[in-house]
Design a protein around this motif. Structure first.
Motif, PDB file in Angstrom:
ATOM      1  N   LEU A  24      64.732  25.030  19.527  1.00  9.71           N
ATOM      2  CA  LEU A  24      64.334  25.931  18.447  1.00  9.71           C
ATOM      3  C   LEU A  24      65.534  26.315  17.589  1.00  9.71           C
ATOM      4  O   LEU A  24      65.449  26.376  16.361  1.00  9.71           O
ATOM      5  CB  LEU A  24      63.699  27.191  19.024  1.00  9.71           C
TER       6      LEU A  24
ATOM      7  N   THR B  89      70.448  17.441  14.717  1.00  5.84           N
ATOM      8  CA  THR B  89      69.779  16.336  15.423  1.00  5.84           C
ATOM      9  C   THR B  89      70.312  16.194  16.840  1.00  5.84           C
ATOM     10  O   THR B  89      69.544  16.069  17.797  1.00  5.84           O
ATOM     11  CB  THR B  89      70.015  15.019  14.670  1.00  5.84           C
ATOM     12  N   ILE B  90      71.651  16.246  16.962  1.00  8.82           N
ATOM     13  CA  ILE B  90      72.243  16.077  18.295  1.00  8.82           C
ATOM     14  C   ILE B  90      71.870  17.257  19.192  1.00  8.82           C
ATOM     15  O   ILE B  90      71.504  17.070  20.364  1.00  8.82           O
ATOM     16  CB  ILE B  90      73.770  15.912  18.175  1.00  8.82           C
ATOM     17  N   LEU B  91      71.894  18.480  18.626  1.00  6.20           N
ATOM     18  CA  LEU B  91      71.528  19.651  19.434  1.00  6.20           C
ATOM     19  C   LEU B  91      70.070  19.566  19.889  1.00  6.20           C
ATOM     20  O   LEU B  91      69.753  19.876  21.043  1.00  6.20           O
ATOM     21  CB  LEU B  91      71.734  20.926  18.624  1.00  6.20           C
ATOM     22  N   PHE B  92      69.191  19.134  18.980  1.00  6.67           N
ATOM     23  CA  PHE B  92      67.771  18.997  19.346  1.00  6.67           C
ATOM     24  C   PHE B  92      67.604  17.980  20.466  1.00  6.67           C
ATOM     25  O   PHE B  92      66.860  18.207  21.424  1.00  6.67           O
ATOM     26  CB  PHE B  92      66.976  18.561  18.106  1.00  6.67           C
ATOM     27  N   SER B  93      68.350  16.861  20.368  1.00 10.28           N
ATOM     28  CA  SER B  93      68.221  15.837  21.400  1.00 10.28           C
ATOM     29  C   SER B  93      68.783  16.303  22.730  1.00 10.28           C
ATOM     30  O   SER B  93      68.275  15.922  23.786  1.00 10.28           O
ATOM     31  CB  SER B  93      68.926  14.564  20.961  1.00 10.28           C
ATOM     32  N   ILE B  94      69.825  17.156  22.677  1.00 11.44           N
ATOM     33  CA  ILE B  94      70.329  17.726  23.927  1.00 11.44           C
ATOM     34  C   ILE B  94      69.240  18.593  24.566  1.00 11.44           C
ATOM     35  O   ILE B  94      69.042  18.572  25.783  1.00 11.44           O
ATOM     36  CB  ILE B  94      71.614  18.541  23.674  1.00 11.44           C
TER      37      ILE B  94
ATOM     38  N   LEU C 268      67.025  26.076  22.960  1.00  6.97           N
ATOM     39  CA  LEU C 268      68.092  25.307  22.293  1.00  6.97           C
ATOM     40  C   LEU C 268      67.506  24.437  21.186  1.00  6.97           C
ATOM     41  O   LEU C 268      68.068  24.353  20.081  1.00  6.97           O
ATOM     42  CB  LEU C 268      68.821  24.448  23.327  1.00  6.97           C
TER      43      LEU C 268
ATOM     44  N   CYS D 211      66.150  25.186  27.454  1.00  6.55           N
ATOM     45  CA  CYS D 211      66.357  24.013  26.606  1.00  6.55           C
ATOM     46  C   CYS D 211      65.387  24.031  25.424  1.00  6.55           C
ATOM     47  O   CYS D 211      65.729  23.564  24.329  1.00  6.55           O
ATOM     48  CB  CYS D 211      66.215  22.739  27.416  1.00  6.55           C
TER      49      CYS D 211
ATOM     50  N   ILE E 185      73.254  16.060  11.102  1.00  6.75           N
ATOM     51  CA  ILE E 185      73.689  15.361  12.318  1.00  6.75           C
ATOM     52  C   ILE E 185      73.845  16.345  13.468  1.00  6.75           C
ATOM     53  O   ILE E 185      73.384  16.091  14.589  1.00  6.75           O
ATOM     54  CB  ILE E 185      75.007  14.607  12.038  1.00  6.75           C
ATOM     55  N   LEU E 186      74.459  17.496  13.175  1.00  5.59           N
ATOM     56  CA  LEU E 186      74.681  18.492  14.236  1.00  5.59           C
ATOM     57  C   LEU E 186      73.358  18.961  14.822  1.00  5.59           C
ATOM     58  O   LEU E 186      73.193  19.003  16.047  1.00  5.59           O
ATOM     59  CB  LEU E 186      75.463  19.686  13.669  1.00  5.59           C
TER      60      LEU E 186
ATOM     61  N   LEU F  36      63.809  16.981  29.866  1.00  8.60           N
ATOM     62  CA  LEU F  36      63.442  15.825  30.688  1.00  8.60           C
ATOM     63  C   LEU F  36      64.213  15.789  32.005  1.00  8.60           C
ATOM     64  O   LEU F  36      63.687  15.357  33.027  1.00  8.60           O
ATOM     65  CB  LEU F  36      63.703  14.538  29.908  1.00  8.60           C
TER      66      LEU F  36
ATOM     67  N   VAL G  51      65.987  18.129  24.218  1.00 12.47           N
ATOM     68  CA  VAL G  51      65.002  17.194  24.781  1.00 12.47           C
ATOM     69  C   VAL G  51      65.508  16.639  26.110  1.00 12.47           C
ATOM     70  O   VAL G  51      64.761  16.573  27.100  1.00 12.47           O
ATOM     71  CB  VAL G  51      64.720  16.053  23.776  1.00 12.47           C
ATOM     72  N   LEU G  52      66.800  16.275  26.118  1.00 12.95           N
ATOM     73  CA  LEU G  52      67.402  15.755  27.351  1.00 12.95           C
ATOM     74  C   LEU G  52      67.273  16.766  28.481  1.00 12.95           C
ATOM     75  O   LEU G  52      66.919  16.413  29.608  1.00 12.95           O
ATOM     76  CB  LEU G  52      68.874  15.423  27.091  1.00 12.95           C
ATOM     77  N   GLY G  53      67.530  18.049  28.145  1.00 12.35           N
ATOM     78  CA  GLY G  53      67.449  19.087  29.169  1.00 12.35           C
ATOM     79  C   GLY G  53      66.040  19.258  29.705  1.00 12.35           C
ATOM     80  O   GLY G  53      65.839  19.417  30.909  1.00 12.35           O
TER      81      GLY G  53
END
Lengths: 171, 109
Positions: B48, B21-26, B46, B43, B18-19, B32, B28-30
């Motif tokens: 990686l 996944t959330i870091l990877f999505s952060i 981050l 990002c 979970i940790l 975008l 991706v968010l960055g």
């Protein structure tokens, strides 16, 4: 809930919070500093996994070398808060929705998986220690290890060549 | 020794999944949301790191060190990527006097 779980939860929350601050802070230098903090917290997570070698390498390579490089370039380009390019609000909304949906999809995929019972509990293992990883690195993975030095030479030559000021490159 | 017995209680693999996944999505968010090319590169770093964390967690749970060697090689490649990427960025800044990714549209034709 025992002590180690509480430590892990606090560490995870801090990691996510500082990761979010990298994206959300408007000043570029602040973003870099928050990213360094995130790398330190990820190193703490490695220590929680008893991957001591990775924890040290993460601090030395990422928080040390790579982030100093980023900070150096950022200060070289002299970017301030005023000329920081801004994304439109619609873009921000779309990006947030996209990233949120990505989290949801991945977590929903994890829910359906069943994890195989592993033989070792975390922390009781010793394969993350320098001695064991060194043994593995210099026996089984010695060829990729040596090849990575070639990659570094290529990257170094490329970086120097790109940064050289040449008249015909600038139009 | 107290630390070792304390760590023996163990954290579940789901925590790391979970940790990261959330870091990877952060990350991706960055990529975008930010238009500063240097922050976009950060990002990517981050993302990686999130993958590295998951790989190390799986390696530890599997009880073999091979995954952690892969993490080491990912770090090697990421360092080379950062060096080359940043020098390309400096070159772009010298040409265009901006690091806004929206302004790098010369290849669009």
């Amino acid at each position: 809930m025992n002590l180690i779980e509480i430590i892990a939860l606090v560490l995870g929350a801090l990691t996510i919070a500082s990761g979010l601050m990298v994206v959300l802070s408007t000043h570029p230098v602040r973003s870099v500093l928050y990213l360094i903090l995130t790398f330190f917290l990820i190193s703490a997570n490695y220590i929680l996994l008893n991957a001591q070698f990775l924890a040290i390498v993460n601090i030395v390579v990422y928080a040390g070398a790579v982030m100093v490089l980023f900070l150096f370039v950022l200060m070289l380009l002299n970017l301030s808060k005023d000329n920081e390019p801004k994304a439109s609000n619609l873009m921000k909304l779309a990006a947030s929705v996209a990233a949120g949906v990505l989290v949801l999809v991945l977590l929903a995929a994890f829910r359906e998986t069943t994890l195989v019972e592993m033989k070792t509990a975390v922390g009781a293992n010793s394969e993350g220690l320098v001695e064991n990883l060194g043994n593995l690195l210099f026996t089984k993975y010695v060829l990729p290890f040596e090849l990575s030095s070639v990659l570094f030479i290529a990257a170094m030559v490329g970086a120097v060549l790109l940064s050289k000021k040449e008249k015909h490159l600038i139009d | 020794m107290i630390l070792a017995t304390m760590l023996n209680s163990g954290i579940s693999l789901e925590y790391y999944m979970i940790l990261s996944t959330i870091l990877f999505s952060i990350g991706v968010l960055g990529v975008l949301i930010r238009k500063n090319a240097i922050i976009v590169l950060m990002c990517v770093e981050l993302m990686l790191n999130a993958v590295n964390l998951l790989l190390a967690a799986f390696s530890t749970y599997h009880g073999k060190g091979d995954g952690q060697i892969f993490v080491f090689f990912i770090m090697v490649v990421a360092a080379a990527e950062a060096a080359v990427g940043l020098s390309i960025l400096v070159l772009l800044y010298r040409n265009r006097k901006t690091v806004d990714v929206g302004m790098f549209n010369k290849l669009k034709g």
